[in-house]
Write an enzyme that holds these catalytic residues in place. Structure first.
Site, mmCIF file in Angstrom:
data_model
loop_
_atom_site.group_PDB
_atom_site.id
_atom_site.type_symbol
_atom_site.label_atom_id
_atom_site.label_comp_id
_atom_site.label_asym_id
_atom_site.label_seq_id
_atom_site.Cartn_x
_atom_site.Cartn_y
_atom_site.Cartn_z
ATOM 1 N N ASN A 505 0.982 -1.304 -0.033
ATOM 2 C CA ASN A 505 0.001 -0.135 -0.022
ATOM 3 C C ASN A 505 1.012 1.286 -0.038
ATOM 4 O O ASN A 505 1.338 1.623 1.181
ATOM 5 C CB ASN A 505 -0.800 0.012 1.187
ATOM 6 C CG ASN A 505 -1.824 1.210 1.061
ATOM 7 O OD1 ASN A 505 -1.522 1.846 0.681
ATOM 8 N ND2 ASN A 505 -3.061 1.027 1.982
ATOM 9 N N ASP A 506 1.326 1.578 -1.192
ATOM 10 C CA ASP A 506 1.919 2.792 -1.370
ATOM 11 C C ASP A 506 1.935 3.973 -0.593
ATOM 12 O O ASP A 506 2.401 4.847 -0.013
ATOM 13 C CB ASP A 506 1.748 3.486 -2.592
ATOM 14 C CG ASP A 506 2.820 2.733 -3.673
ATOM 15 O OD1 ASP A 506 3.754 2.037 -3.341
ATOM 16 O OD2 ASP A 506 2.515 3.025 -4.936
ATOM 17 N N GLY A 507 0.407 4.168 -0.191
ATOM 18 C CA GLY A 507 -0.067 5.032 0.631
ATOM 19 C C GLY A 507 0.210 5.292 2.037
ATOM 20 O O GLY A 507 0.219 6.362 2.691
#
Ligand code: GLC
Length: 818
Positions: A505-507
């Site tokens: 999850n890049d975020g």
């Protein structure tokens, strides 16, 4: 239950509409699939969002929307755009347009809905694989534009067929128009960029050329550098009667694209040179007797030199060649589509699996690296690695190429670029903790499919050592171990892997910037990899290291099940200061989907835990429109979490359905042996069925969206970020391997369907290591799972395994469940 069956009945009734003898599948007020699922036909122009086609041959590419808008690029959709475009999902008003003008009365309109937005007597857009056909009818003139990209040449072809249905002779002019970009996307400082562009008219070839004399890479404008101009050509056959290469000449001062001066007045002005604002227009005059049809071929391409442009223009001056090349495009896509096919009672699943997921993953994700919502141009380290699974069965050599390409983006210490622009020095070094491990994960999947152990010995370069600048190389196997070894150095004192700047999850970009915070999902992921690679290492003689990996895996499993367990589900992560995410203690971000599904997928959870974790996932996360990535979404910016907290709640990774991760819930449910739930989750975000509610769903019904808004959004159920999403390849994989359950392993194809109990069975055609298997699965006891017998070419097998015959032949497989 009664409500559900009523709904189902309604949907089924809508599925098949016969009108004018045309069989329409999954029809809505905006369009339908053709009976074979191969085309989506849009029947009115005002779809809730641009419904597009992403057409690419891996080098040249085009986005074509139902309004006729879009743009083109060569090689890199971000750095080397051929035409200018602005990402505007509301107006969708940048494109490469065609106008029709009646020379007798001065009436004019556009052949596609934009830019003039006429009220057509007939409108239809067909998106197929590798082509789109846009048809309109107005003032008695039918215009059919077929657009495709050649399979090899860097050119797009617009075959425009004009038909006079007015009953009287017509004298028409066609005008084309677009702006040259010939450079990178951020052409916002037009006054600067246009100074590098020259246009000139080439009457001999019926063409306007454009060239931008600036290097590809933004920010490097220097006369000292070798000039690598980006060139474009736009030609017509029959030859134009007039041309324009300057925007002001064509549009007129303060002119608008819906009423360009040249079209209003009926004459291009033959403008060209280095001094204007570069655009391209061709005026082709056509006369049509009543009922007569004439074809005009326009080409637009980008070549490295003039000679190549001339060769392509010449080639397409023969209408026969246009047909041949279009045929080649269709044959190419047929080869992918017919290599594996399924026939199940779920027609939406058939359409997605047989045609559209392959097309989306290959055309948009791997070849174009572009869509309307994201025009990347670069490779994401994890992204195209996962996407290339789509090639495994049909074109393993292309998957291999992709794997080795990604392996080259690794530094000698095992870390990798998060993304990079191929052929440039542009790439992002980040501290995401999982990127590097995808090389292992996907190579292991590739080996299951192909048994091509030789790939492990392929010698691949590393990126230059940041300190010494030396370029070392090693086998792919070496690259894989370096990735794991690096990951194994990043552990917390409690034995959990550190999250760094983010995990998948890049975020979650600020959870662990100090390398103290932990990721539970990463633990599950790494656990699976360690267990799968160890036997390969043993085979290669690396016994001690393999044993060490297994020891680390077991220790981590223990930590995940103690420190990582929150009581009713697995935690999400911990921050640098130790505070948890994805815990019942949290008000927002209480539970994370991936941390539950992957515990099941890789076997970190024992049966009891798996049940509890998946029940919690179902209770908290499974919604009408698909499983949410986390819930509730964050509603205030939190610098100890990351940029998802800046998104609105229920949007994308902040608690929406993130389809990429949604596919893993399907796999986990199949592993839990719940065929009803696996199929229900699958169905909940199938674009074809979601497309039956187009004014809720908004997105194209034929490709997966990256995300669908969740219940905290006023747009609950609205899809977005279509085409450019890692969910396409996975949606195919989970249907084939996990619901239908025909799965590759070293020994052969495991047969382990977990389908809804009511299904009578299904059929599958599957290519496996060069042999074709025609598999028929029967479900006479309505168990939906459990294999009673597998019969291959009349011979009953001892296990539920289709043997690895590798003889290039076709084999019949009969499977009985019960
Ligand atoms: C985007 C990225 C992908 C990442 C995902 C979740 O799709 O391209 O690499 O895993 O978002 O953040």
């Amino acid at each position: 239950m009664p409500r559900k069956s009523k709904e189902r009945k309604k949907a089924e009734a809508k599925m098949l509409l016969k009108e004018d003898g045309v069989e329409k599948k999954f029809a809505s007020k905006y369009g339908y699939f053709t009976a074979d699922g191969r085309e989506f036909v849009i029947t009115r122009p005002d779809t809730p969002r641009p419904w597009v086609n992403v057409i690419s041959n891996g080098d040249y590419g085009v986005i074509e929307t139902q309004t006729g808008s879009g743009f083109s690029w060569r090689d890199n959709s971000n750095l080397s755009r051929v035409t200018r475009w602005d990402q505007d999902l509301i107006r969708d008003n940048w494109g490469k347009y065609i106008y029709v003008r009646d020379r007798d009365n001065g009436d004019y309109w556009s052949g596609t809905w934009k830019p003039c937005m006429p009220k057509y007597d007939f409108f239809e857009v067909r998106h197929g694989q590798g082509y789109s056909i846009l048809t309109s009818k107005l003032h008695g003139i039918r215009l059919e534009k077929t657009i495709f990209v050649d399979v090899e040449d860097p050119v797009e072809v617009w075959k425009v067929v004009l038909t006079n249905q007015s009953g009287k002779k017509r004298r028409l002019s066609l005008f084309t128009y677009f702006d040259w970009c010939l450079g990178n996307w951020s052409d916002t400082h037009r006054e600067f960029h246009k100074t590098f562009i020259e246009t000139w008219i080439d009457k001999k070839n019926g063409c306007v050329h454009g060239v931008k004399r600036a290097p590809l890479v933004p920010g490097f404008i220097s006369t000292g550098m070798t000039e690598k101009p980006l060139q474009g050509f736009h030609a017509a056959n029959p030859k134009p009667v007039a041309y324009d290469g300057d925007k002001e000449s064509f549009l007129g001062r303060y002119g608008e694209i819906h009423a360009p001066a040249a079209v209003v007045e009926g004459k291009c002005r033959n403008s060209e040179g280095k001094w204007g604002d570069a655009s391209a227009s061709l005026q082709v005059d056509v006369e049509l007797d009543p009922k007569e049809s004439k074809t005009v071929i326009f080409t637009l391409g980008s070549t490295r030199n003039r000679e190549e442009a001339e060769r392509i223009i010449q080639k397409y001056s023969h209408p026969r060649v246009v047909e041949q090349e279009l045929h080649k495009v269709k044959a190419l896509w047929d080869s992918f589509i017919h290599a594996s096919e399924i026939e199940t009672p779920d027609e939406a699943m058939n359409f997605m699996t047989n045609t559209w997921m392959k097309y989306q993953a290959i055309s948009a994700r791997i070849w174009a690296k572009c869509a309307y919502y994201q025009s990347s141009g670069g490779y994401g380290f994890r992204d195209q690695l996962q996407d290339c699974q789509i090639f495994f069965a049909t074109r393993p050599e292309l998957a291999k190429k992709q794997i080795l390409l990604h392996a080259e983006q690794q530094f000698p210490d095992g870390t990798v670029y998060h993304w990079w622009h191929h052929g440039t020095n542009i790439g992002a070094i980040t501290h995401c903790s999982d990127d590097l491990l995808w090389l292992d994960f996907i190579t292991l999947n590739y080996l299951d499919e192909t048994a091509d152990d030789a790939i492990l010995n392929a010698v691949v370069k590393f990126l230059p050592d940041p300190k010494t600048k030396e370029v070392a190389s090693g086998t792919l196997y070496d690259h894989m171990l370096r990735a794991i070894d690096k990951a194994l150095t990043r552990f917390s004192p409690r034995g959990l892997p550190l999250i760094g700047e983010c995990d998948w999850n890049d975020g979650l970009s600020h959870v662990g910037t100090k390398w103290k915070g932990e990721s539970i999902w990463l633990g599950h992921f790494l656990y699976g990899i360690l267990n799968r690679i160890a036997p390969i290492m043993e085979k290669r003689g690396d016994k001690t290291k393999a044993a060490e990996y297994l020891r680390r895996a077991e220790a981590m499993k223990k930590a995940l099940n103690t420190e990582g367990w929150d009581g009713e589900w697995y935690l999400g992560a911990t921050r640098d200061d130790g505070r948890p995410l994805g815990s019942k203690k949290c008000e927002t971000g209480k539970i994370f989907l991936n941390c539950q599904t992957w515990a099941v997928i890789t076997g970190v959870a024992d049966a009891k835990r798996a049940r509890i974790a998946m029940d919690s996932a179902a209770k908290w996360l499974y919604k009408k429109y698909g499983p949410l990535l986390l819930t509730p979404g964050y509603n205030t910016t939190d610098a100890t979490i990351g940029y998802i907290t800046r998104y609105a709640p229920s949007v994308r990774e902040n608690g929406g359905l993130y389809t990429h991760a949604g596919t893993w819930a399907i796999q986990a449910e199949a592993i839990m042996r719940d065929g009803e739930k696996a199929h229900q989750v699958y169905k909940s975000f199938n674009p074809a069925t979601r497309g039956l509610e187009p004014d809720i769903y908004y997105s194209e019904p034929y490709v997966t969206p990256g995300n669908v808004d969740g219940p905290d959004s006023p747009n609950n159920g609205r899809g977005g970020w279509t085409w450019y999403t890692g969910s396409a390849a996975w949606y195919e994989v989970v249907a084939m391997n996990w619901i239908l359950g025909i799965r590759p392993t070293a020994k052969g194809l495991i047969v382990d369907p977990v389908i809804p109990k009511k299904w009578p069975g299904f059929k599958m055609k599957r290519l496996f290591r060069g042999s074709t298997y025609l598999i028929e699965v029967k479900n006479p006891q309505q168990t939906g799972q459990g294999v009673q017998s597998v019969v291959v070419d009349g011979k009953k097998q001892k296990e539920n395994l289709i043997p690895d015959l590798r003889d290039g032949r076709t084999h019949r497989v009969e499977v009985t469940l019960g």
